[in-house]
Write a protein that holds these residues in place. Structure first.
Motif, short mmCIF file in Angstrom:
data_model
loop_
_atom_site.label_atom_id
_atom_site.label_comp_id
_atom_site.label_asym_id
_atom_site.label_seq_id
_atom_site.Cartn_x
_atom_site.Cartn_y
_atom_site.Cartn_z
N TYR A 91 -5.56 -0.15 -7.19
CA TYR A 91 -4.50 0.51 -7.95
C TYR A 91 -3.14 0.34 -7.28
CZ TYR A 91 -1.53 3.96 -10.09
OH TYR A 91 -0.48 4.56 -10.73
N TRP A 92 -3.11 0.34 -5.95
CA TRP A 92 -1.83 0.25 -5.24
C TRP A 92 -1.11 -1.05 -5.56
CZ3 TRP A 92 -3.68 2.31 0.20
CH2 TRP A 92 -3.93 3.68 0.08
N GLY A 136 2.51 1.65 -3.46
CA GLY A 136 1.49 2.02 -4.44
C GLY A 136 0.98 3.44 -4.26
N SER A 176 -0.42 7.37 -14.12
CA SER A 176 -1.45 6.72 -13.33
C SER A 176 -2.79 6.95 -14.01
CB SER A 176 -1.47 7.29 -11.91
OG SER A 176 -2.56 6.83 -11.16
N ALA A 233 0.45 -0.64 -9.07
CA ALA A 233 1.64 0.21 -9.06
C ALA A 233 2.80 -0.44 -8.32
CB ALA A 233 1.31 1.56 -8.43
N ALA A 234 2.50 -1.26 -7.32
CA ALA A 234 3.56 -1.88 -6.52
C ALA A 234 4.33 -2.94 -7.29
CB ALA A 234 2.97 -2.49 -5.25
N CYS A 273 0.80 -9.13 -4.67
CA CYS A 273 0.18 -8.10 -5.52
C CYS A 273 -0.82 -8.73 -6.48
CB CYS A 273 1.25 -7.35 -6.30
SG CYS A 273 2.29 -6.22 -5.33
N ALA A 329 -0.53 1.63 -14.33
CA ALA A 329 0.57 2.37 -13.71
C ALA A 329 1.82 2.15 -14.55
CB ALA A 329 0.80 1.89 -12.29
N ASN A 359 0.82 -1.21 0.00
CA ASN A 359 0.00 0.00 0.00
C ASN A 359 0.85 1.26 0.00
OD1 ASN A 359 -2.22 -1.67 0.08
ND2 ASN A 359 -2.70 -1.28 2.23
N HIS A 398 3.52 5.96 -5.60
CA HIS A 398 3.44 6.10 -7.05
C HIS A 398 2.21 6.91 -7.46
CE1 HIS A 398 2.46 5.00 -11.22
NE2 HIS A 398 3.76 4.91 -11.38
N GLU A 399 1.10 6.66 -6.77
CA GLU A 399 -0.14 7.37 -7.09
C GLU A 399 0.01 8.88 -6.96
OE1 GLU A 399 -4.87 7.11 -5.91
OE2 GLU A 399 -3.37 6.48 -4.46
#
Length: 223
Positions: free
Chosen positions: A87-88, A46, A194, A91-92, A76, A188, A43, A49-50
């Motif tokens: 989304y996290w 992610g 994003s 992105a992770a 993930c 991502a 989390n 990155h968000e």
């Protein structure tokens, strides 16, 4: 938790509060309370990155938390199997070895249905493996796309969608080719980027297919 990481998270929280990045503040707060939680680590990465964090900000957390990259990728992807808005977790995955991510996805029942490529300005070409667990009646569900830099084999582009409905489809050199639409889309990318959408067009053009790459992409390093 080491004192170094504790102090780093506290500093991160203060900076996040000043910038109005409250998702980062919340993620860092949860991680401070439970530093061994893989989900909380995902989390935090992610959420960073968000909010637009670049590699120099993300890399220290990648090194801190990804002691076992396979476990990180597996968690993930497990989250992404049933969650339309995580989304996290999307992105992770960025920055991981593409070979590791593809292998973990396959262990979780994803199948590579196509491999295509796209070019980037002044950067190496990206290869993208399109994967799904279910492929029936012109529906791919859920969709996972893993895009990697062909030189570093680092994951630089990740997409998750609930489903793809194909209006047209055929197989070219082992890869699915077709057009349609997809729902509940998250994407991502590195170095930044994003996106989220309820629905979008979907396309794998014949000209983009990587010859001989499907159904199993080949990586220079062991997957």
């Amino acid at each position: 938790m080491s004192d170094k990481l504790f102090n780093k998270l506290n500093k991160l929280r203060l900076n996040a509060q000043k910038k109005g990045h409250f998702v980062v503040d919340a993620a860092a707060s949860c991680l401070t309370e439970n530093p061994e939680s893989l989900d909380y680590q995902i989390n935090l990465v992610g959420s960073l990155h968000e909010t637009g964090a670049l590699r120099n900000s993300l890399s220290p957390y990648w090194m801190e938390f990804r002691k076992t990259e396979e476990a990180w990728a597996n968690r993930c992807i497990t989250r992404l199997i049933s969650n339309d808005r995580d989304y996290w977790a999307v992105a992770a995955l960025l920055g991981c070895s593409a070979g590791t991510v593809v292998l973990e996805a396959q262990r979780l029942a994803f199948v590579v249905v196509s491999v295509r490529s796209y070019e980037r300005y002044d950067l190496p070409v990206v290869h993208v493996a399109t994967m799904a667990i279910s492929r029936a009646d012109r529906i791919l569900s859920p969709l996972l796309e893993i895009g990697w830099d062909i030189k570093s084999e680092e994951l630089v582009d990740c997409v998750r969608a609930r489903a793809v409905l194909l209006d047209t489809e055929e197989v070219l050199d082992g890869s699915l080719v077709g057009e349609g639409s997809m729902t509940y889309f998250c994407r991502a990318t590195l170095p930044h980027g994003s996106w989220r959408a309820a629905s979008l067009p979907f396309s794998i053009p014949a000209a983009a297919v990587v010859s001989g790459a499907s159904p199993n992409p080949k990586f220079k390093r062991d997957a």
